[in-house]
Design an enzyme around this catalytic site. Structure first.
Site, short mmCIF file in Angstrom:
data_model
loop_
_atom_site.label_atom_id
_atom_site.label_comp_id
_atom_site.label_asym_id
_atom_site.label_seq_id
_atom_site.Cartn_x
_atom_site.Cartn_y
_atom_site.Cartn_z
N ARG A 183 50.41 31.61 67.00
CA ARG A 183 51.82 31.53 66.64
C ARG A 183 51.94 31.28 65.14
NH1 ARG A 183 56.62 31.65 68.68
NH2 ARG A 183 56.01 31.71 70.87
N LYS A 229 46.27 34.66 71.19
CA LYS A 229 47.54 34.67 70.42
C LYS A 229 47.55 33.55 69.39
CE LYS A 229 51.61 32.56 71.84
NZ LYS A 229 52.71 32.31 72.77
N ARG A 256 59.54 22.45 75.13
CA ARG A 256 58.43 22.82 74.25
C ARG A 256 58.25 21.85 73.09
NH1 ARG A 256 59.47 29.03 73.18
NH2 ARG A 256 61.63 28.32 73.24
N ASP A 312 54.52 34.73 82.16
CA ASP A 312 54.66 33.56 81.30
C ASP A 312 55.71 32.67 81.94
OD1 ASP A 312 54.40 31.95 79.07
OD2 ASP A 312 54.56 33.60 77.65
#
Ligand code: R5P
Length: 320
Positions: free
Chosen positions: A197, A195, A99, A221
């Protein structure tokens, strides 16, 4: 299954159970190697099988303790290369640091690229990975990367649930394509949550596009890390009238307060795969189910070894 005896599959210490299952699929024993520590804590790996001229695979997930598992993988690759393996493939069921694939702000690293460089420098000729956080990560390597998907295993399981009124909810915009493929496989409707974050542990869910009232909701996910994404989304769809909520993810990281959040969330079933060994606290959740991806990894190893197509293993187009 018979396979040439010039293949060797070794296990790092991150996920020996998965390696054992992969080897069972291949019908070969797990390669013999000793992973030990010097008194000062440094690791030493001694490969006890002769690997000269062999097609070698090392299975290592980048799960906690992630830095330790990555360094161990690098040492393993170096060890096999120096022992004259013909080819070495790093099999990375869960690619840690994936990520961190871009600079979101100034003066930060791109650690996914750094790790990719290290893996290639240590001696990997190829990489075999599963559900990379972003398919583009393959481009961080200048060696071949085969990208596998856990989707066939997850959708097969969800089919057995015979959902009557299924809505597949994408818990964020990044997952829309995945959710759309689930809709195709499982014949449901599609909904999307917006969404945002807030930080690495907190997310905020806004509007839902699509209907969830009186529906059986399935959310999928690539990863459940702090479980903020899934739990916040589950609360929202429950408030909006969902009958049941199942969640599925390839990688069950369960970091920070994930278990506590999942215990308190209105989720009927949590389904993950064994790319990462289930943490003992997670195993205590009454509604958790772990599916194995060993056959997919085993089949891919077999195909790499015999120069067969990997992409034909998947009906959906590779690379999302
Ligand atoms: C986001 O881009 C990913 O697909 C996951 O939704 C996210 O990484 C999950 O993290 P967490 O469980 O911490 O919300």
């Amino acid at each position: 299954m018979t396979i040439h005896n010039d293949i060797k599959v070794f296990s790092g210490s991150s996920n020996p159970e998965l390696t054992k299952k992969i080897c069972e699929y291949l019908g070969i024993p797990v390669g013999c190697a000793k992973i030990e520590r010097f008194p000062d804590g440094e690791k030493i790996i001694k490969c006890e099988d002769d690997v000269r001229g062999k097609d070698c695979f090392v299975v290592q997930s980048g799960c906690e303790p992630v830095d330790e598992h990555i360094v161990e993988l690098l040492i393993f690759l170096d060890c096999l290369k120096r022992a004259s393996a013909k080819r070495v493939t790093a099999v990375i069921p869960y690619f840690g640091y994936a990520r961190q694939d871009r600079k979101d702000e100034g003066r930060t690293p791109i650690t996914a690229k750094l790790i990719s460089n290290l893996i290639a420098t240590a001696g990997a000729d190829r990489v075999l990975a599963m559900d990379l956080h972003a398919a583009q990560l393959q481009g961080f390597f200048d060696i071949p990367v085969d990208h596998l998907f856990a989707e066939p295993v997850l959708t097969k399981y969800f089919k057995t649930k015979n959902f009557k009124h299924l809505t597949v909810v994408s818990p964020d915009v990044g997952n829309i394509k995945r959710a759309a493929r689930y809709v195709e496989h499982l014949n449901g409707e599609l909904a999307i949550i917006h969404k945002r974050r807030l930080n690495s542990k907190e997310v905020q869910c806004g509007a839902i596009i699509g209907a969830v009232k009186d529906r059986d909701v399935l959310m999928c996910d690539d990863i459940i890390s702090t479980a903020g994404t899934m739990c916040t989304a589950a609360k929202l769809v429950k408030e909006q009238g969902a009958i049941s909520i199942c969640i599925g993810a390839t990688h069950g990281v369960f970091a920070d307060k994930a278990i506590e959040k999942l215990k308190n969330a209105p989720i009927d079933e949590i389904v993950v795969t064994d790319t990462i060994p289930l943490k003992p606290e997670a195993a205590k959740l009454p509604n958790i189910k772990v599916l194995t991806v060993s056959n997919i990894l085993g089949e891919a190893i077999k195909r790499i070894h015999s120069n067969e197509s990997i992409s034909s293993m998947f009906k959906c187009p590779l690379g999302q």
